[in-house]
Design an enzyme around this catalytic site. Structure first.
Site, PDB file in Angstrom:
ATOM      1  N   HIS A 161       0.837  -1.219   0.000  1.00  0.00           N
ATOM      2  CA  HIS A 161       0.000   0.000   0.000  1.00  0.00           C
ATOM      3  C   HIS A 161       0.867   1.263   0.000  1.00  0.00           C
ATOM      4  O   HIS A 161       0.639   2.186  -0.795  1.00  0.00           O
ATOM      5  CB  HIS A 161      -0.914  -0.035   1.232  1.00  0.00           C
ATOM      6  CG  HIS A 161      -1.809   1.153   1.402  1.00  0.00           C
ATOM      7  ND1 HIS A 161      -3.127   1.165   0.998  1.00  0.00           N
ATOM      8  CD2 HIS A 161      -1.587   2.378   1.946  1.00  0.00           C
ATOM      9  CE1 HIS A 161      -3.668   2.346   1.284  1.00  0.00           C
ATOM     10  NE2 HIS A 161      -2.754   3.106   1.865  1.00  0.00           N
ATOM     11  N   GLU A 162       1.868   1.303   0.865  1.00  0.00           N
ATOM     12  CA  GLU A 162       2.710   2.505   0.954  1.00  0.00           C
ATOM     13  C   GLU A 162       3.524   2.727  -0.313  1.00  0.00           C
ATOM     14  O   GLU A 162       3.778   3.873  -0.700  1.00  0.00           O
ATOM     15  CB  GLU A 162       3.628   2.431   2.178  1.00  0.00           C
ATOM     16  CG  GLU A 162       2.894   2.454   3.520  1.00  0.00           C
ATOM     17  CD  GLU A 162       1.977   3.656   3.713  1.00  0.00           C
ATOM     18  OE1 GLU A 162       2.294   4.745   3.200  1.00  0.00           O
ATOM     19  OE2 GLU A 162       0.925   3.491   4.356  1.00  0.00           O
TER      20      GLU A 162
ATOM     21  N   HIS B  33       1.615   4.799  -2.601  1.00  0.00           N
ATOM     22  CA  HIS B  33       1.739   6.238  -2.301  1.00  0.00           C
ATOM     23  C   HIS B  33       3.086   6.782  -2.784  1.00  0.00           C
ATOM     24  O   HIS B  33       3.157   7.862  -3.373  1.00  0.00           O
ATOM     25  CB  HIS B  33       1.615   6.485  -0.800  1.00  0.00           C
ATOM     26  CG  HIS B  33       0.236   6.298  -0.251  1.00  0.00           C
ATOM     27  ND1 HIS B  33      -0.894   6.734  -0.906  1.00  0.00           N
ATOM     28  CD2 HIS B  33      -0.197   5.741   0.922  1.00  0.00           C
ATOM     29  CE1 HIS B  33      -1.964   6.441  -0.163  1.00  0.00           C
ATOM     30  NE2 HIS B  33      -1.573   5.836   0.942  1.00  0.00           N
TER      31      HIS B  33
ATOM     32  N   HIS C 198      -5.685   7.418  -2.475  1.00  0.00           N
ATOM     33  CA  HIS C 198      -6.561   6.322  -2.077  1.00  0.00           C
ATOM     34  C   HIS C 198      -7.595   6.002  -3.146  1.00  0.00           C
ATOM     35  O   HIS C 198      -7.923   6.829  -3.984  1.00  0.00           O
ATOM     36  CB  HIS C 198      -7.220   6.638  -0.738  1.00  0.00           C
ATOM     37  CG  HIS C 198      -6.272   6.465   0.412  1.00  0.00           C
ATOM     38  ND1 HIS C 198      -6.263   7.269   1.527  1.00  0.00           N
ATOM     39  CD2 HIS C 198      -5.274   5.567   0.594  1.00  0.00           C
ATOM     40  CE1 HIS C 198      -5.306   6.859   2.350  1.00  0.00           C
ATOM     41  NE2 HIS C 198      -4.684   5.840   1.803  1.00  0.00           N
TER      42      HIS C 198
END
Ligand code: TQI
Ligand code: ZN
Ligand code: ZN
Length: 167
Positions: free
Chosen positions: A124-125, A128, A134
């Site tokens: 997930h990171e 980013h 998101h």
């Protein structure tokens, strides 16, 4: 549906290096979680990620810290905020040292109620770090919540479409 950060920041080069904050002295099992997670993204876009031993010059700098660690976004102990990564071209990737991080296959994981699957958070990171915000798609890696002690590491269609639009 996926989203981007304001101004749609992205990396302008294809070969990115990452490094680990030396004082964390991470084991090979932990480092391989990051390597696997980078690979999941590299499979769908023309970017390469390689580990670099030179901390200062690496594009992406990964460290585990606790509490206030000097960037104005302090960690908060067990659960709550688990990790944060800044949008391109910052490359800062911080994880909360106070979490009970578990690596998939670790037999002790199931007995700790606050266990957090490291690879799920890392995948997930990295989204980013590469410029994804998101997603509103509950199945997506970039959806902003994950159920407790669960594992979600496979990119979904929504993640792939988003990252392929950037790169
Ligand atoms: N960290 C938040 C996150 O990475 C930090 C954050 C909040 C953020 N709002 C943001 C980052 C807007 C970029 C843009 O989302 S977290 C999850 C999930 C976190 C949460 O510790 O709350 C994961 C880290 F999705 F499971 F809730 C990783 Cl996988
Ligand atoms: Zn930080
Ligand atoms: Zn997020």
């Amino acid at each position: 549906h996926y989203s981007f950060f304001p101004g749609t920041p992205r990396w302008r080069k294809q070969n990115l290096t990452y490094t680990f904050w030396p004082n964390n002295q991470l084991g090979d099992d932990t480092k391989s979680v990051f390597s696997r997670a980078f690979q999941r993204w590299a499979e769908v876009i023309p970017l390469n990620f390689t580990e670099s031993g030179v901390y200062q010059s690496a594009d992406i700098r990964i460290g585990f810290f606790r509490g206030d660690h000097g960037d104005g976004e302090p960690f908060d102990g067990v659960l709550g905020t688990l990790a944060h990564a800044f949008s391109p071209p910052s490359g800062w990737f911080h994880l909360d040292l106070d979490e009970n991080w578990v690596i998939s296959g670790d037999v002790t994981a199931s007995v700790i109620s606050s266990a957090v699957d490291l690879e799920s958070v890392v995948v997930h990171e990295i989204g980013h770090l590469l410029g994804l915000g998101h997603s509103s798609d509950e199945e997506a890696i970039m959806y902003p919540t994950i159920s407790a002690s669960s594992r979600k590491v496979d990119l979904r269609n929504d993640d792939v479409l988003g990252i392929q639009q950037l790169y």
